[in-house]
Scaffold this active site. Structure first.
Site, mmCIF file in Angstrom:
data_model
loop_
_atom_site.group_PDB
_atom_site.id
_atom_site.type_symbol
_atom_site.label_atom_id
_atom_site.label_comp_id
_atom_site.label_asym_id
_atom_site.label_seq_id
_atom_site.Cartn_x
_atom_site.Cartn_y
_atom_site.Cartn_z
ATOM 1 N N SER A 152 0.686 -1.240 0.033
ATOM 2 C CA SER A 152 -0.001 -0.100 -0.027
ATOM 3 C C SER A 152 0.952 1.305 -0.126
ATOM 4 C CB SER A 152 -0.800 -0.202 1.190
ATOM 5 O OG SER A 152 -1.659 0.936 1.340
ATOM 6 N N TYR A 166 -5.495 8.086 -6.351
ATOM 7 C CA TYR A 166 -4.336 7.160 -5.591
ATOM 8 C C TYR A 166 -4.528 6.817 -4.167
ATOM 9 C CZ TYR A 166 0.381 6.126 -4.328
ATOM 10 O OH TYR A 166 1.600 5.401 -3.859
ATOM 11 N N LYS A 170 -4.956 3.249 -2.530
ATOM 12 C CA LYS A 170 -4.149 2.393 -1.670
ATOM 13 C C LYS A 170 -4.825 2.305 -0.221
ATOM 14 C CE LYS A 170 -0.126 2.444 -3.677
ATOM 15 N NZ LYS A 170 0.261 0.986 -3.857
#
Length: 306
Positions: A152, A166, A170
């Site tokens: 991650s 993004y 994650k």
């Protein structure tokens, strides 16, 4: 927050283990391939960057193999795992490392609202990891268990402006970890996640100068790769020996990597739940979670026995 340090003597447990890793041609993934290989593991890695991948396998020799693999394509990942099993007979360790960052703020006021934005970060960083985890779990089941490491980011738990897709991708990787850890561990499959802070790869070129001027901590790709290897060598048949600072069982944990050091952060977050959620809320939540985890309970009404 517990500092977790790799015990070098445990690297011997990797000898002849078979690793499948995505995104292994450059950066963190490349360093992980090198470290697994140095410890005697056999590695099959996928990537879309063929030239650096070919350079790597020519350097490391026949115990490391490469296959072109777009992680957003389920068929590509199926082929990657099947190739590993065909070449080396089994899969013991799975590393979902492939990731991208577009560095374009699709929520900025200057963006054309009529143009559909690219969500490649969601496709690679989340959808791709879901594929890796699903297929990887299947192959680990076949050999009675193993290790799965999901990569991650600090963006998996901490906010940063301008990177919303993004960050969402994650955060989703942490969701995969938490969604699987309860059901995977009884199958002897240990799932852990890595959340690196600023790491010297091509993804951070835009912030490097200012970062260094402030004297903020940085990671080398090898530092993050070492955290991956740490997870892959925990709780093996080592006579009870484990890494310094490791939480037992070493599964379902999150290693935050900053300044070249790895820290386990998930255990303390769960321990402090009555503080941040409230004692009464925490007790009620625990009761509900126990019900959801009880035998015979299923979200699928056709399968539920309670």
């Amino acid at each position: 927050m517990a500092l977790v340090e790799l015990d070098p003597s445990l690297l011997a447990t990797l000898k002849d283990k078979v690793v499948v890793l995505t995104g292994g041609a450059t950066g963190i993934g490349r360093s992980a391939v090198e470290q697994f290989h140095a410890s005697g593991a056999k590695v099959v890695f996928g990537d879309v960057s063929d030239k650096p991948a070919q350079e790597l396998i020519s350097k490391l020799g026949p115990s490391v193999r490469y296959m072109h693999c777009d992680t957003t394509r389920y068929a590509d990942q199926l082929a990657l795992f099947a190739t590993a099993e065909k070449l080396f007979g089994r899969v013991d360790i799975v590393v979902a490392n492939a990731g991208v960052a577009q560095h374009k703020d699709i929520f900025a006021p200057d963006q054309d609202i009529n143009e559909e934005p690219s969500l490649r970060e969601i496709d690679v960083n989340l959808k791709g990891v879901l594929f890796t985890a699903r297929i990887g779990q299947h192959y680990l089941r076949k050999v009675g268990g193993g290790d799965m490491i999901l990569v991650s980011s600090i963006a998996g738990f901490k906010e940063t402006g301008g990177l919303t897709p993004y960050m969402a991708s994650k955060h989703g990787v942490i969701g995969i970890l938490r969604g699987l850890r309860l059901t995977a561990l009884p199958e002897n499959i240990r799932i852990n996640a890595i959340c690196p802070w600023m790491t010297k790869t091509r993804l951070v070129e835009g912030i490097e100068d200012g970062w260094y001027k402030l004297g903020l901590p940085t990671n080398e790709p090898a530092d993050v790769a070492r955290a991956i290897v740490t997870c892959a060598t925990a709780n093996r048949e080592t006579g009870g020996k484990t890494h310094r600072g490791a939480v037992l069982p070493f599964a379902g944990n999150i290693l935050y990597v900053a300044g070249g050091k790895a820290y386990e952060i998930e255990a303390k977050l769960q321990e402090l739940e009555p503080v941040w959620l409230g004692k009464e809320n925490s007790e009620v939540l625990a009761k509900g979670q126990a019900y959801l985890a009880s035998e015979g309970t299923s979200w699928d009404a056709s399968k539920s026995k309670l």
